[in-house]
Design a protein around this motif. Structure first.
Motif, PDB file in Angstrom:
ATOM      1  N   LYS A   1      18.276 -85.242  40.918  1.00  0.00           N
ATOM      2  CA  LYS A   1      19.382 -86.108  41.364  1.00  0.00           C
ATOM      3  C   LYS A   1      20.211 -86.624  40.194  1.00  0.00           C
ATOM      4  CE  LYS A   1      17.674 -87.489  45.896  1.00  0.00           C
ATOM      5  NZ  LYS A   1      17.181 -88.584  46.778  1.00  0.00           N
ATOM      6  N   GLU A   2      19.582 -86.830  39.037  1.00  0.00           N
ATOM      7  CA  GLU A   2      20.346 -87.212  37.855  1.00  0.00           C
ATOM      8  C   GLU A   2      21.305 -86.098  37.446  1.00  0.00           C
ATOM      9  OE1 GLU A   2      20.108 -90.375  35.613  1.00  0.00           O
ATOM     10  OE2 GLU A   2      19.982 -90.612  37.791  1.00  0.00           O
TER      11      GLU A   2
ATOM     12  N   GLN B   1      21.295 -88.248  32.496  1.00  0.00           N
ATOM     13  CA  GLN B   1      22.603 -88.059  33.119  1.00  0.00           C
ATOM     14  C   GLN B   1      23.667 -87.751  32.065  1.00  0.00           C
ATOM     15  OE1 GLN B   1      25.650 -90.523  36.036  1.00  0.00           O
ATOM     16  NE2 GLN B   1      23.447 -90.871  36.231  1.00  0.00           N
TER      17      GLN B   1
ATOM     18  N   LEU C   1      14.071 -92.173  32.291  1.00  0.00           N
ATOM     19  CA  LEU C   1      15.180 -91.220  32.172  1.00  0.00           C
ATOM     20  C   LEU C   1      16.422 -91.845  31.555  1.00  0.00           C
ATOM     21  CD1 LEU C   1      14.853 -89.328  35.585  1.00  0.00           C
ATOM     22  CD2 LEU C   1      13.988 -88.635  33.345  1.00  0.00           C
ATOM     23  N   THR C   2      16.457 -93.173  31.531  1.00  0.00           N
ATOM     24  CA  THR C   2      17.598 -93.867  30.916  1.00  0.00           C
ATOM     25  C   THR C   2      17.254 -94.444  29.542  1.00  0.00           C
ATOM     26  OG1 THR C   2      17.055 -96.005  31.940  1.00  0.00           O
ATOM     27  CG2 THR C   2      18.449 -94.489  33.205  1.00  0.00           C
TER      28      THR C   2
ATOM     29  N   SER D   1      20.428 -90.412  27.612  1.00  0.00           N
ATOM     30  CA  SER D   1      19.920 -90.481  28.978  1.00  0.00           C
ATOM     31  C   SER D   1      20.105 -89.109  29.622  1.00  0.00           C
ATOM     32  CB  SER D   1      20.693 -91.531  29.778  1.00  0.00           C
ATOM     33  OG  SER D   1      22.026 -91.095  30.012  1.00  0.00           O
TER      34      SER D   1
ATOM     35  N   GLU E   1      12.412 -93.425  36.719  1.00  0.00           N
ATOM     36  CA  GLU E   1      13.867 -93.574  36.652  1.00  0.00           C
ATOM     37  C   GLU E   1      14.274 -94.382  35.425  1.00  0.00           C
ATOM     38  OE1 GLU E   1      14.642 -95.259  40.461  1.00  0.00           O
ATOM     39  OE2 GLU E   1      14.740 -93.306  41.483  1.00  0.00           O
TER      40      GLU E   1
ATOM     41  N   ARG F   1      24.179 -86.113  39.959  1.00  0.00           N
ATOM     42  CA  ARG F   1      25.089 -87.240  39.697  1.00  0.00           C
ATOM     43  C   ARG F   1      25.996 -86.957  38.514  1.00  0.00           C
ATOM     44  NH1 ARG F   1      20.200 -90.402  40.194  1.00  0.00           N
ATOM     45  NH2 ARG F   1      19.999 -91.205  42.334  1.00  0.00           N
TER      46      ARG F   1
END
Length: 429
Positions: free
Chosen positions: A83-84, A52, A42-43, A50, A39, A87
């Motif tokens: 899930k990213e 997202q 991913l950022t 990122s 996680e 979101r």
């Protein structure tokens, strides 16, 4: 001493007076909390935003994963990635996980559930297989730098957001797996795969384990991937117990290079001499399920073998030889002999399906005698391997070292996941 073999391993009982040179990874630092590490990755991308942020205002996504032959921790990776995307506002129904089978068989039913490793993923998004022989599934993207037709799976080409996941480890043709390799050959049409697996590519000495610079296959892969525009990639490195040690996320080329840089220090083992006895493996389940994949273990160990030496390799081959196409290539190898078989490949503009694996076996056969221990092949199948049969591995090794009166032995329990290289070449692409 235990070799990676099938699901259970294979215990070797060797004489106590052997001088055993064990080739294995240095201890890799295992991630204490892999989910949190992923996680975080991913950022904190390489040459990208990122995940997202990249997904904002995108309607569709296609996520590539390796097929069942690679022990990628998909159950860990896919859910946080998906899930990213959700979101960021993407509808789950617009997300496809595509199994990049290349020319391997599809992964279906219970095998697909094992591959995905996460029922939430299976119940939330579309999960499908790539079929390299279905013309209608592919899009033509022009000609590659070497003159081959670029045909890729339209589900990935036409997705707004393109994401690749992959395991980074040594690869006997492309230098290192992961990154661009999940696309090429992972979701290529059979004709594109045939073009990049000709002897023109594979007989180049730089089309080898751990080499990227000057590797013609790697460079062709990068050229093809560049036609797709932005592609994101999540790479993972695992240890010998298949525990995650490192994640990298970002633009496909840069994130892949970061993972390669990380793993080099563990998988490239410097050698200052060659040995007349080398013992290795097909890497255990799932890679050693077929003889086809066992060839990787042979090629991975061949730089440790002295002229006139013997390489002993253990591989479960629980699913047999491999595809019908590979069986045909092996039959030609046995009938023609290695030199004539290779000569028949050199003029080809497009390789026949799976004959490239037989071509790589010929490379290992040139290094020395190959002796295979397996419980997965019957008499007729074993004849098609073109290598020598071993019924009792420990006894055969003992008899050989007594015969040559040289008791120094190299043992590589993980097979193709650890590569012995000349000391000057280690750490150099």
């Amino acid at each position: 001493m235990t070799l990676n073999y099938g699901r259970r391993g294979l215990v070797l009982a060797l004489p106590d007076d052997l001088g055993i040179h064990l080739i294995e990874k240095k201890t890799m630092p295992v991630l204490a909390d892999p989910k949190a590490a992923l996680e975080n990755a991913l950022t904190e991308p390489f040459a990208a935003n990122s995940l997202q942020k990249e997904a904002k205002s995108q309607n569709t996504a296609c996520i590539l994963i390796c097929d069942i032959t690679r022990p990628v921790p998909n159950g860990l990776i896919l859910e946080p990635v998906i899930k990213e995307l959700i979101r960021a506002g993407m509808e789950p129904g617009n997300i496809t996980v595509l199994v990049a089978t290349g020319l391997h068989r599809p992964n279906l039913d219970d095998e697909l559930r094992e591959l995905i490793g996460n029922d939430w993923v299976l119940n939330t998004v579309k999960v499908q297989n790539h079929y390299a022989k279905k013309d209608e599934d592919h899009v033509f993207l022009g000609m590659s730098q070497s003159g081959g037709k670029i045909l890729l799976d339209r589900r990935f080409v036409e997705a707004d957001l393109k994401i690749v996941t992959g395991l980074v480890e040594p690869h006997f043709m492309a230098g290192y797996s992961g990154g661009r390799k999940v696309i090429v050959p992972g979701i290529c049409h059979k004709n594109t795969i045939g073009h990049i697996h000709t002897a023109t590519f594979l007989e180049n000495p730089k089309a080898a384990n751990c080499i990227l610079k000057g590797n013609p296959l790697h460079e062709e892969q990068l050229d093809i991937v560049a036609r797709l525009g932005k592609v994101l990639c999540v790479n993972v490195v695992i240890d010998e117990k298949r525990r995650p040690c490192f994640f990298s996320y970002g633009e496909i080329r840069e994130s892949h290079l970061k993972a390669v840089k990380y793993i080099r220090a563990y998988t490239e083992i410097p050698l200052t001499k060659k040995y007349r006895t080398v013992i290795t493996s097909g890497a255990g389940y799932p890679l050693d399920s077929t003889y086809y994949q066992t060839v990787k273990g042979m090629v991975g160990a061949m730089d440790a073998l002295a002229p006139g030496g013997r390489m002993f390799i253990a591989s479960a081959c629980s699913e047999g030889i491999g595809s019908d196409d590979f069986i045909d290539a092996q039959r030609r190898l046995v009938q023609m002999g290695p030199e004539a078989f290779l000569a028949s490949l050199l003029p080809k503009a497009r390789a026949d399906i799976d004959e490239w694996q037989t071509e790589m076996q010929v490379k290992a056969m040139r290094a020395g005698g190959i002796y295979l221990f397996t419980e997965g092949l019957g008499d007729q199948d074993h004849e098609l391997t073109g290598v020598n049969r071993v019924m009792d591995l420990s006894a055969e090794v003992s008899a050989w070292v007594n015969e040559i009166e040289d008791r120094e032995v190299v043992v590589i329990p993980e097979g193709p996941y650890v590569i012995p290289r000349p000391a000057a070449a280690c750490g150099v692409s």
